[in-house]
Write an enzyme that holds these catalytic residues in place. Sequence first.
Site, PDB file in Angstrom:
ATOM      1  N   PHE A 140       0.858  -1.183   0.000  1.00 48.43           N
ATOM      2  CA  PHE A 140       0.000   0.000   0.000  1.00 48.43           C
ATOM      3  C   PHE A 140       0.891   1.229   0.000  1.00 48.43           C
ATOM      4  CE2 PHE A 140      -2.502   3.418   1.854  1.00 48.43           C
ATOM      5  CZ  PHE A 140      -3.684   3.320   1.124  1.00 48.43           C
ATOM      6  N   ASP A 225       9.250   2.761   1.246  1.00 52.55           N
ATOM      7  CA  ASP A 225       8.082   3.472   1.755  1.00 52.55           C
ATOM      8  C   ASP A 225       8.046   3.250   3.266  1.00 52.55           C
ATOM      9  OD1 ASP A 225       5.555   4.069   2.752  1.00 52.55           O
ATOM     10  OD2 ASP A 225       4.497   3.385   0.960  1.00 52.55           O
ATOM     11  N   LYS A 254       2.986  10.160   8.342  1.00 53.31           N
ATOM     12  CA  LYS A 254       2.330   9.682   9.559  1.00 53.31           C
ATOM     13  C   LYS A 254       2.993  10.204  10.847  1.00 53.31           C
ATOM     14  CE  LYS A 254      -0.096   5.582   7.767  1.00 53.31           C
ATOM     15  NZ  LYS A 254      -1.487   5.889   8.108  1.00 53.31           N
TER      16      LYS A 254
END
Length: 406
Positions: A140, A225, A254
């Site tokens: 993702f 990532d 995040k």
Amino acid sequence: MAEYMQVGRALFDEVMVPNYAPAPMIPVRGQGSRVWDQQGREYVDFAGGIAVNALGHCHPALVSALKHQADQLWHLSNVMTNEPALRLAKKLVDATFAEKVYFANSGAEANEAALKLARRWALENFGEQKQQIISFGKSFHGRTFFTVTVGGQASYSDGFGPKPAAIDHAQYNDLDSLKALMSDHTCAVILEPVQGEGGIIPADAAFLRGVRQLCDQHKALLIYDEVQTGVGRTGKLYAYMHSDVTPDILTTAKSLGGGFPVGAMLTTTAIASHLKVGTHGSTYGGNPLACAVAEAALDTINTPEVLQGVLQREQWFRRELAAINEQYQLFSEIRGQGMLLGAVLTEQYKGRSREFFLAAADQGLLALVAGPDVIRFAPSLVIPEQDIIEGMQRFAKAVAQVLNQH
């Protein structure tokens, strides 16, 4: 002063696009690892806003940085630079392999920048035939059309028309599947050191070394990532630091802002040189408010005490989950690292993670899922042991609730 409006959950269905299905309760206040809803009911927070609230709610260092910056300067655009952005970039460079930083608003935007940079780097160094990007199944990387196509879950990118081309997917932790796809036409391989949405699946050390070797062999860039694994989540500032493999480009978001929207792409000077003036941009990227908060978050998290404390908290979580499992034989394993853990449901309970997630909320615990078979925990990196124990007592009640219903 804006007019105060009484709102309830029903208003969501009235005024919001229906692509979310939020919980019935509405949180209104948070402190540390506790949250309170409109009715004053208290919850222990093991979700952390999906691995975002790395220092819990309303951490004094972040509140202070935001309030201070709010009196100074809010926004400029990238026609000018600003002090908080430069300070944060310098600290990220000093703490990592990187030499250059690009700021964005989110993980998806950081990944978009990384993928565009990789394509531009390959085009200018090798020509337009070198454009293949390889990702992995269950990965993702965000919800822009480029990043969602690169992500390894076709259901997220289907139904929006023609997809960006020259994107392929290998199997995670399977070097042979990657080898079969790679050639000198490959411009980049992108991976999560721990797959988050895909089920909290850590990469094998040998797999990571093999990916690095294949990238070197085919003159392709390796993109990590670290949107979910970054900024202390695994017990190191970035997860790549657990191994001897260094990426060419790293994305982070995040936890970087501790709850304030901010993302960044980190890379080397040589690779960064291909994003010349005008090739890419972001109106809000490098925003002074965001960077001031992120600097405070980075300063607070990037200390031996906090990073070692993350690994200590992992042990506390595993201890409590083992006790629950001893009673209910619910999990086949606990996967992950630091404060990014996935409790994998046994064959008997497969497909039912959402039931446990909903029951947890009933019992006053905010948790997450990572697919239908995994319950995910991504709490504050500084959550007190007592909150872990209390939260797990509530989780045990949630488990009992689900099992008693069947």
